[in-house]
Design a protein around this motif. Structure first.
Motif, short mmCIF file in Angstrom:
data_model
loop_
_atom_site.label_atom_id
_atom_site.label_comp_id
_atom_site.label_asym_id
_atom_site.label_seq_id
_atom_site.Cartn_x
_atom_site.Cartn_y
_atom_site.Cartn_z
N PHE A 215 0.04 2.69 14.58
CA PHE A 215 -0.17 2.26 13.18
C PHE A 215 -1.54 1.95 13.04
O PHE A 215 -2.31 1.64 13.95
CB PHE A 215 0.38 0.73 12.57
CG PHE A 215 1.73 1.03 12.54
CD1 PHE A 215 2.46 1.21 11.22
CD2 PHE A 215 2.80 0.90 13.71
CE1 PHE A 215 3.76 1.27 10.99
CE2 PHE A 215 3.98 1.03 13.36
CZ PHE A 215 4.54 0.86 12.26
N ASP A 216 -2.38 2.83 12.26
CA ASP A 216 -3.92 2.47 11.76
C ASP A 216 -3.87 1.11 10.99
O ASP A 216 -2.80 0.68 10.41
CB ASP A 216 -4.38 4.00 11.25
CG ASP A 216 -3.63 4.09 9.92
OD1 ASP A 216 -3.23 3.26 9.44
OD2 ASP A 216 -4.29 4.99 9.54
N PHE A 217 -5.23 0.71 10.71
CA PHE A 217 -5.71 -0.42 9.96
C PHE A 217 -4.98 -0.40 8.63
O PHE A 217 -4.69 -1.28 8.00
CB PHE A 217 -6.99 -0.46 9.92
CG PHE A 217 -7.32 -1.64 9.03
CD1 PHE A 217 -7.02 -3.07 9.40
CD2 PHE A 217 -8.16 -1.74 7.87
CE1 PHE A 217 -7.28 -4.08 8.36
CE2 PHE A 217 -8.42 -2.56 7.18
CZ PHE A 217 -8.16 -3.85 7.57
N GLN A 218 -5.21 0.99 7.95
CA GLN A 218 -4.87 1.02 6.49
C GLN A 218 -3.15 0.82 6.53
O GLN A 218 -2.77 0.24 5.55
CB GLN A 218 -5.02 2.42 5.88
CG GLN A 218 -4.90 2.54 4.68
CD GLN A 218 -5.27 3.80 3.94
OE1 GLN A 218 -5.98 4.53 4.29
NE2 GLN A 218 -4.98 4.11 2.51
N ALA A 219 -2.45 1.55 7.36
CA ALA A 219 -1.09 1.33 7.21
C ALA A 219 -0.57 -0.17 7.45
O ALA A 219 0.38 -0.70 6.62
CB ALA A 219 -0.30 2.24 8.02
N THR A 220 -1.32 -0.65 8.33
CA THR A 220 -0.82 -2.12 8.74
C THR A 220 -1.18 -3.03 7.67
O THR A 220 -0.71 -3.88 7.17
CB THR A 220 -1.52 -2.52 10.03
OG1 THR A 220 -1.29 -1.66 11.02
CG2 THR A 220 -1.28 -4.07 10.39
N TYR A 221 -2.49 -2.81 6.90
CA TYR A 221 -3.01 -3.58 5.78
C TYR A 221 -2.00 -3.45 4.58
O TYR A 221 -1.51 -4.61 4.10
CB TYR A 221 -4.22 -3.12 5.46
CG TYR A 221 -4.98 -3.96 4.25
CD1 TYR A 221 -5.63 -5.15 4.60
CD2 TYR A 221 -4.73 -3.55 2.89
CE1 TYR A 221 -6.04 -6.14 3.58
CE2 TYR A 221 -5.10 -4.12 2.07
CZ TYR A 221 -5.80 -5.81 2.25
OH TYR A 221 -6.24 -6.09 0.93
N LEU A 222 -1.72 -2.36 4.22
CA LEU A 222 -0.85 -1.98 3.28
C LEU A 222 0.65 -2.65 3.32
O LEU A 222 1.18 -3.42 2.29
CB LEU A 222 -0.52 -0.39 2.88
CG LEU A 222 -1.64 0.10 2.43
CD1 LEU A 222 -1.52 1.73 2.14
CD2 LEU A 222 -2.39 -0.62 1.15
N LEU A 223 1.09 -2.64 4.66
CA LEU A 223 2.31 -3.20 4.95
C LEU A 223 2.09 -4.55 4.48
O LEU A 223 3.00 -5.33 4.17
CB LEU A 223 2.98 -2.86 6.39
CG LEU A 223 4.20 -3.46 6.86
CD1 LEU A 223 5.32 -3.30 5.65
CD2 LEU A 223 4.51 -3.49 8.24
N ALA A 224 1.18 -5.54 5.25
CA ALA A 224 0.98 -6.80 5.15
C ALA A 224 0.90 -7.40 3.54
O ALA A 224 1.54 -8.26 3.37
CB ALA A 224 -0.27 -7.16 5.87
#
Length: 173
Positions: free
Chosen positions: A153-162
């Motif tokens: 996962f990249d930062f953007q995907a992780t951030y959006l999920l969070a």
């Protein structure tokens, strides 16, 4: 009169830090850096570009790890609050049963997320599944990255999920 600080969401604060770190790296690895020639005198432009790419990749991983720590904290705080408040809802009852067995040593995936999955709207199941996937990535990071990672996962995907999880789950605390 001193300027008052406006509260920033912890998630947004992480995103701002990530953006600052990435911009700083891009400046450091550019000819606009006053120390560029001294620092990269023996490197070819392609080598400098590769070093920048590597540093940005590591920053993505570190920022993602920070976001995952925020998610983990939110769920553990919710677990503790539900146990302490002794609510009558099914999830709180389930958590108190877990608390009797494990005290504060509830496991995030098997106890807390599974409690949510069993005792909440079925639409939350998809988010829990995504959380489980991103935490496999966390496990890979935390344990040395020595095996091939299937789901990165990249930062953007992780951030959006969070952001989606913290917005949609009625977490206490």
């Amino acid at each position: 009169m001193p300027k008052q600080n406006t509260p920033i969401s912890p998630l947004l604060d992480i995103a701002n830090y990530h953006e600052d770190a990435e911009k700083s790296l891009r400046l450091y690895f550019s000819p606009d850096n006053p120390d560029y020639l001294a620092r990269f005198a023996t490197d070819l432009p392609s080598e400098v570009a590769e070093k920048l790419k590597s540093r940005i990749s590591e920053t993505e991983i570190r920022s993602s790890l920070t976001v995952m720590a925020r998610i983990e904290a939110a769920f553990y705080i919710d677990y503790n609050e539900r146990c302490k408040n002794k609510g009558a809802d099914a999830l709180s009852v389930e958590f108190r049963k877990i608390f009797k067995r494990r005290n504060r040593k509830a496991r995030l995936d098997e106890d807390i997320w599974e409690g949510w999955r069993k005792n909440s709207d079925p639409s939350m199941g998809a988010l829990i599944s995504q959380l489980r996937s991103v935490f496999k990535f966390r496990h890979w990071i935390a344990h040395g990255r020595y095996w091939q990672s299937g789901n990165k996962f990249d930062f953007q995907a992780t951030y959006l999920l969070a952001d989606t999880v913290l917005t949609n789950f009625p977490l206490m605390g």
